[in-house]
Design a protein around this motif. Structure first.
Motif, PDB file in Angstrom:
ATOM      1  N   ASN A  63       0.874  -1.167   0.000  1.00 22.35           N
ATOM      2  CA  ASN A  63       0.000   0.000   0.000  1.00 22.35           C
ATOM      3  C   ASN A  63       0.911   1.217   0.000  1.00 22.35           C
ATOM      4  O   ASN A  63       1.535   1.518   1.027  1.00 22.35           O
ATOM      5  CB  ASN A  63      -0.882   0.017   1.252  1.00 22.35           C
ATOM      6  CG  ASN A  63      -1.944  -1.061   1.254  1.00 22.35           C
ATOM      7  OD1 ASN A  63      -3.110  -0.789   1.010  1.00 22.35           O
ATOM      8  ND2 ASN A  63      -1.559  -2.293   1.538  1.00 22.35           N
ATOM      9  N   ARG A  71       7.211   3.756  -5.349  1.00 23.82           N
ATOM     10  CA  ARG A  71       6.360   3.729  -6.540  1.00 23.82           C
ATOM     11  C   ARG A  71       7.166   3.962  -7.810  1.00 23.82           C
ATOM     12  O   ARG A  71       6.729   3.614  -8.899  1.00 23.82           O
ATOM     13  CB  ARG A  71       5.258   4.788  -6.429  1.00 23.82           C
ATOM     14  CG  ARG A  71       4.198   4.397  -5.421  1.00 23.82           C
ATOM     15  CD  ARG A  71       3.166   5.461  -5.250  1.00 23.82           C
ATOM     16  NE  ARG A  71       2.232   5.514  -6.355  1.00 23.82           N
ATOM     17  CZ  ARG A  71       0.989   5.937  -6.256  1.00 23.82           C
ATOM     18  NH1 ARG A  71       0.511   6.332  -5.081  1.00 23.82           N
ATOM     19  NH2 ARG A  71       0.211   5.982  -7.301  1.00 23.82           N
ATOM     20  N   PRO A  78       7.393  -3.714 -10.330  1.00 21.68           N
ATOM     21  CA  PRO A  78       6.926  -3.209  -9.042  1.00 21.68           C
ATOM     22  C   PRO A  78       7.849  -3.591  -7.888  1.00 21.68           C
ATOM     23  O   PRO A  78       8.435  -4.677  -7.861  1.00 21.68           O
ATOM     24  CB  PRO A  78       5.551  -3.870  -8.891  1.00 21.68           C
ATOM     25  CG  PRO A  78       5.093  -4.111 -10.298  1.00 21.68           C
ATOM     26  CD  PRO A  78       6.357  -4.480 -11.037  1.00 21.68           C
ATOM     27  N   GLU A  80       7.133  -4.479  -4.955  1.00 23.42           N
ATOM     28  CA  GLU A  80       6.678  -5.674  -4.249  1.00 23.42           C
ATOM     29  C   GLU A  80       7.184  -6.946  -4.917  1.00 23.42           C
ATOM     30  O   GLU A  80       7.461  -7.941  -4.242  1.00 23.42           O
ATOM     31  CB  GLU A  80       5.145  -5.688  -4.162  1.00 23.42           C
ATOM     32  CG  GLU A  80       4.572  -4.585  -3.302  1.00 23.42           C
ATOM     33  CD  GLU A  80       4.481  -3.227  -3.984  1.00 23.42           C
ATOM     34  OE1 GLU A  80       3.999  -2.286  -3.351  1.00 23.42           O
ATOM     35  OE2 GLU A  80       4.904  -3.086  -5.159  1.00 23.42           O
ATOM     36  N   LYS A 114      -4.603  -3.446 -13.102  1.00 21.29           N
ATOM     37  CA  LYS A 114      -3.521  -3.599 -14.078  1.00 21.29           C
ATOM     38  C   LYS A 114      -2.758  -4.871 -13.723  1.00 21.29           C
ATOM     39  O   LYS A 114      -2.206  -4.989 -12.629  1.00 21.29           O
ATOM     40  CB  LYS A 114      -2.595  -2.390 -14.051  1.00 21.29           C
ATOM     41  CG  LYS A 114      -1.426  -2.511 -15.026  1.00 21.29           C
ATOM     42  CD  LYS A 114      -0.639  -1.240 -15.186  1.00 21.29           C
ATOM     43  CE  LYS A 114       0.142  -0.894 -13.964  1.00 21.29           C
ATOM     44  NZ  LYS A 114       1.089   0.216 -14.158  1.00 21.29           N
ATOM     45  N   CYS A 125       1.356 -10.586 -10.690  1.00 16.66           N
ATOM     46  CA  CYS A 125       1.298  -9.253 -10.086  1.00 16.66           C
ATOM     47  C   CYS A 125       0.091  -8.492 -10.610  1.00 16.66           C
ATOM     48  O   CYS A 125      -0.215  -8.539 -11.802  1.00 16.66           O
ATOM     49  CB  CYS A 125       2.585  -8.483 -10.402  1.00 16.66           C
ATOM     50  SG  CYS A 125       2.657  -6.850  -9.651  1.00 16.66           S
ATOM     51  N   GLN A 127      -2.105  -4.565  -9.855  1.00 18.50           N
ATOM     52  CA  GLN A 127      -2.075  -3.259  -9.195  1.00 18.50           C
ATOM     53  C   GLN A 127      -3.389  -2.537  -9.451  1.00 18.50           C
ATOM     54  O   GLN A 127      -4.008  -2.707 -10.499  1.00 18.50           O
ATOM     55  CB  GLN A 127      -0.963  -2.381  -9.753  1.00 18.50           C
ATOM     56  CG  GLN A 127       0.426  -2.887  -9.532  1.00 18.50           C
ATOM     57  CD  GLN A 127       1.473  -1.944 -10.092  1.00 18.50           C
ATOM     58  OE1 GLN A 127       1.405  -1.544 -11.251  1.00 18.50           O
ATOM     59  NE2 GLN A 127       2.453  -1.608  -9.268  1.00 18.50           N
ATOM     60  N   ASP A 129      -5.218   1.551  -8.358  1.00 22.67           N
ATOM     61  CA  ASP A 129      -5.179   2.817  -7.630  1.00 22.67           C
ATOM     62  C   ASP A 129      -6.483   2.990  -6.873  1.00 22.67           C
ATOM     63  O   ASP A 129      -7.556   2.736  -7.418  1.00 22.67           O
ATOM     64  CB  ASP A 129      -5.008   3.997  -8.596  1.00 22.67           C
ATOM     65  CG  ASP A 129      -3.614   4.073  -9.165  1.00 22.67           C
ATOM     66  OD1 ASP A 129      -2.657   4.077  -8.378  1.00 22.67           O
ATOM     67  OD2 ASP A 129      -3.486   4.120 -10.400  1.00 22.67           O
ATOM     68  N   LEU A 135      -1.615   3.358  -4.039  1.00 17.95           N
ATOM     69  CA  LEU A 135      -1.437   2.288  -5.013  1.00 17.95           C
ATOM     70  C   LEU A 135      -1.331   0.967  -4.267  1.00 17.95           C
ATOM     71  O   LEU A 135      -0.472   0.813  -3.398  1.00 17.95           O
ATOM     72  CB  LEU A 135      -0.174   2.516  -5.850  1.00 17.95           C
ATOM     73  CG  LEU A 135       0.212   1.411  -6.831  1.00 17.95           C
ATOM     74  CD1 LEU A 135      -0.823   1.292  -7.944  1.00 17.95           C
ATOM     75  CD2 LEU A 135       1.587   1.688  -7.420  1.00 17.95           C
ATOM     76  N   THR A 137      -0.534  -2.974  -4.615  1.00 13.04           N
ATOM     77  CA  THR A 137       0.125  -3.951  -5.491  1.00 13.04           C
ATOM     78  C   THR A 137       0.128  -5.298  -4.797  1.00 13.04           C
ATOM     79  O   THR A 137       0.496  -5.400  -3.627  1.00 13.04           O
ATOM     80  CB  THR A 137       1.576  -3.533  -5.797  1.00 13.04           C
ATOM     81  OG1 THR A 137       1.566  -2.247  -6.411  1.00 13.04           O
ATOM     82  CG2 THR A 137       2.245  -4.535  -6.724  1.00 13.04           C
TER      83      THR A 137
END
Length: 164
Positions: A63, A71, A78, A80, A114, A125, A127, A129, A135, A137
C-alpha cells in the motif's frame, strides 16, 4: 521484519487505510513492515503472507501513498515483486514484460486492475489505484491472482501499524 528496515524515527503509523486480507483468515505466517521517510512519515505498508512454513512468502501486498519513492522503480518492475523475489532468495534478474488493464466487479462497483507480467513466470502481479491515491500492489509466487482475491481485501485496524 528483516525484509525492510526503518531508516530512523518513530513513525506513528500510516495516515491512510491499509487494504489487505485479514491475517486471521490466512492459514500461514503473516508479517508487516512500514517504510518511513526521513521525517518519520509513512511511505508505505507492506504485508507478507507465508504459506510455505517459514520457507518463504507466497504473497506480498503493498500500500503505497502518492509520493512514495517505492512507486518509482525506474524499470516498471513493481517494488513488491522485487521484495517477494528477495525474500525467496531468488536472485535471478527480473524484467518488465507487459501490463494490461482488466475490469473486476466488486459488488456494484467496477475496479480497473492492471495485471503486470514480468520475466519470472512464477510471479503474478496486479495493481490498482484507490480513490485516495494509494497504489495497492499484489505480488504472488506460483499462484495466479484470481478476481476473488479482491473481494477479500479490506482495511486493517490502524493500531496494527503503531509503534509502541
Amino acid at each position: 521484519m528483516s525484509f525492510l528496515r526503518r531508516r530512523s524515527g518513530q513513525p506513528a503509523g500510516p495516515d491512510f487505510d491499509v487494504l489487505a486480507m485479514d491475517p486471521g483468515d490466512w492459514p500461514g505466517d503473516f508479517g508487516a513492515a512500514m517504510m518511513t521517510g526521513p521525517d518519520g512519515s509513512c511511505q508505505g505498508i507492506f504485508l507478507r503472507y507465508d504459506l510455505f512454513g517459514g520457507r518463504g512468502p507466497a504473497m506480498f501486498i503493498g500500500n503505497l501513498p502518492e509520493g512514495s519513492p517505492a512507486r518509482e522503480t525506474g524499470d516498471e518492475v513493481p517494488f513488491e515483486v522485487r521484495q517477494l523475489l528477495a525474500a525467496l532468495e531468488n536472485d535471478e534478474p527480473v524484467e518488465f514484460v507487459s501490463a494490461e488493464d482488466f475490469p473486476v466487479m466488486l459488488g456494484d462497483d467496477l475496479l480497473i486492475v492492471k495485471k503486470v507480467k514480468v520475466s519470472e513466470e512464477r510471479v503474478f502481479c496486479a495493481q490498482f489505484d484507490r480513490s485516495d491515491g494509494v497504489l495497492v500492489t499484489i505480488a504472488s509466487w506460483d499462484r495466479p491472482i484470481s478476481d476473488d482475491l479482491y473481494q477479500l481485501l479490506k482495511p486493517l485496524p490502524a493500531d496494527m501499524f503503531q509503534q509502541g
